[in-house]
Design a protein around this motif. Structure first.
Motif, PDB file in Angstrom:
ATOM      1  N   LEU A 119      -6.721  -0.500  -7.961  1.00 48.28           N
ATOM      2  CA  LEU A 119      -6.004  -0.893  -6.798  1.00 48.28           C
ATOM      3  C   LEU A 119      -6.209   0.298  -5.869  1.00 48.28           C
ATOM      4  O   LEU A 119      -6.577   1.471  -6.427  1.00 48.28           O
ATOM      5  N   GLY A 146      -1.929  -0.957  -3.226  1.00 43.35           N
ATOM      6  CA  GLY A 146      -2.068  -2.423  -2.956  1.00 43.35           C
ATOM      7  C   GLY A 146      -3.415  -2.972  -3.220  1.00 43.35           C
ATOM      8  O   GLY A 146      -4.363  -1.992  -3.831  1.00 43.35           O
ATOM      9  N   VAL A 157      -0.469  -5.514  -8.737  1.00 40.78           N
ATOM     10  CA  VAL A 157       0.338  -4.809  -7.716  1.00 40.78           C
ATOM     11  C   VAL A 157       1.649  -4.911  -8.358  1.00 40.78           C
ATOM     12  O   VAL A 157       2.440  -3.986  -8.481  1.00 40.78           O
ATOM     13  N   ILE A 173       4.461  -0.608  -1.730  1.00 42.47           N
ATOM     14  CA  ILE A 173       3.506  -1.727  -1.707  1.00 42.47           C
ATOM     15  C   ILE A 173       2.846  -1.787  -0.199  1.00 42.47           C
ATOM     16  O   ILE A 173       3.649  -2.017   0.762  1.00 42.47           O
TER      17      ILE A 173
END
Length: 303
Positions: A119, A146, A157, A173
């Protein structure tokens, strides 16, 4: 998510490691380091805001179950070694976060373990200062993360966010991490390098004056390059990141200034080094970053 591995006990590794250690069973949070480092940590202790950290250490060779979440918190020059050191901690469902500065570490980690596990992440808003085995901070900041692809929120996520909710770790996020990473890169380019060159602290660039003007000019050079790279930063983004800067303790210092103070070689190649290469690639003048690059190299040449 139950098992978390952190590699790197610099400022961010200690900051977030200490927080998580108070929210999880001790053996579920693993700190990976070589035998020599572990012995040093155990002999001298590791402290966060004067509180001793209680960490469960593992060497790279120790067998273990894969981590649900793997966090890289090393300096960029230690990334390749760190990637090798955590092989036992990466499994099919491991989610990987990189807290490194710059805009390239995710791709490097992705090459080793698969970009689908990674991520994109930015650590922002912290004013941690590390001296020896002591870390102090007033503002913990947060992790913003994110997916690689804009506009989506994957199960990875959601799972990571749920874990941070459970452990009360500040986070957010973002569905446009490419732009967010470029924004943090812009901040680093301005703040880290200017404070290092002026050998001062956040207070120096929070008030009007030559240092602040230099910082903003360096950041504006990044805005121009971001257009070429598809990140499309604007003056509005500049104002946002200056707002983040204003929340930091005036006595605090970014990592590059701490490196210069301790006569360690800095991450200048990640900041103005990258700006100068991109400027050359696109034919964009970057005189302020050239000046900062040369000044930091001059300081380092005197070590």
């Amino acid at each position: 998510m139950n098992k978390v591995t952190i590699i790197g006990l610099g400022a961010l590794g200690i900051l977030f490691g200490h927080h998580l250690s108070k929210k999880m069973p001790e053996t579920h949070l693993r700190i990976v380091a070589d035998k020599e480092r572990i012995e040093k940590y155990q002999a001298e202790g590791v402290y966060c805001n004067e509180e001793q950290c209680h960490f469960h250490y593992m060497t790279p060779e120790d067998p273990c179950e894969p981590a649900d979440l793997l966090i890289f918190a090393v300096k960029y020059d230690g990334l390749e070694e760190a990637i090798q050191s955590v092989q036992n901690h990466v499994g099919e469902d491991t989610v990987i976060l990189s807290l490194l500065n710059g805009i390239t570490s995710e791709a490097v980690i992705g090459e080793a373990y698969g970009i689908d596990k990674v991520l994109y992440c930015v650590a922002q808003g912290m004013d941690a200062v590390k001296k020896g085995n002591q870390l102090t901070y007033k503002h913990m900041g947060m992790l913003v993360f994110g997916d690689r692809e804009p506009g989506m929120v994957s199960e990875k996520v959601k799972r990571t966010s749920a874990f941070f909710e459970r452990t009360e770790l500040p986070h957010e996020i973002d569905t446009d991490m490419h732009k967010r990473q470029w924004g943090k890169f812009m901040l680093n380019v301005g703040v880290n390098q200017t404070v290092a060159v002026y050998q001062s602290n956040y207070g120096e660039i929070q008030r009007e004056g030559e240092a602040r003007e230099t910082m903003i000019a360096a950041m504006r050079e990044v805005i121009v390059l971001s257009e070429k790279e598809g990140a499309h930063l604007t003056e509005k983004d500049l104002s946002y990141w200056l707002g983040v800067l204003d929340t930091l303790s005036p006595e605090g210092k970014p990592s590059m200034a701490q490196d210069v103070e301790a006569k360690r070689y800095s991450e200048v190649e990640l900041f103005s080094g990258t700006v100068l290469k991109l400027g050359e690639k696109y034919g964009v003048p970057t005189p302020v970053n050239k000046m900062l690059y040369e000044q930091i190299k001059r300081i380092e040449s005197q070590y």
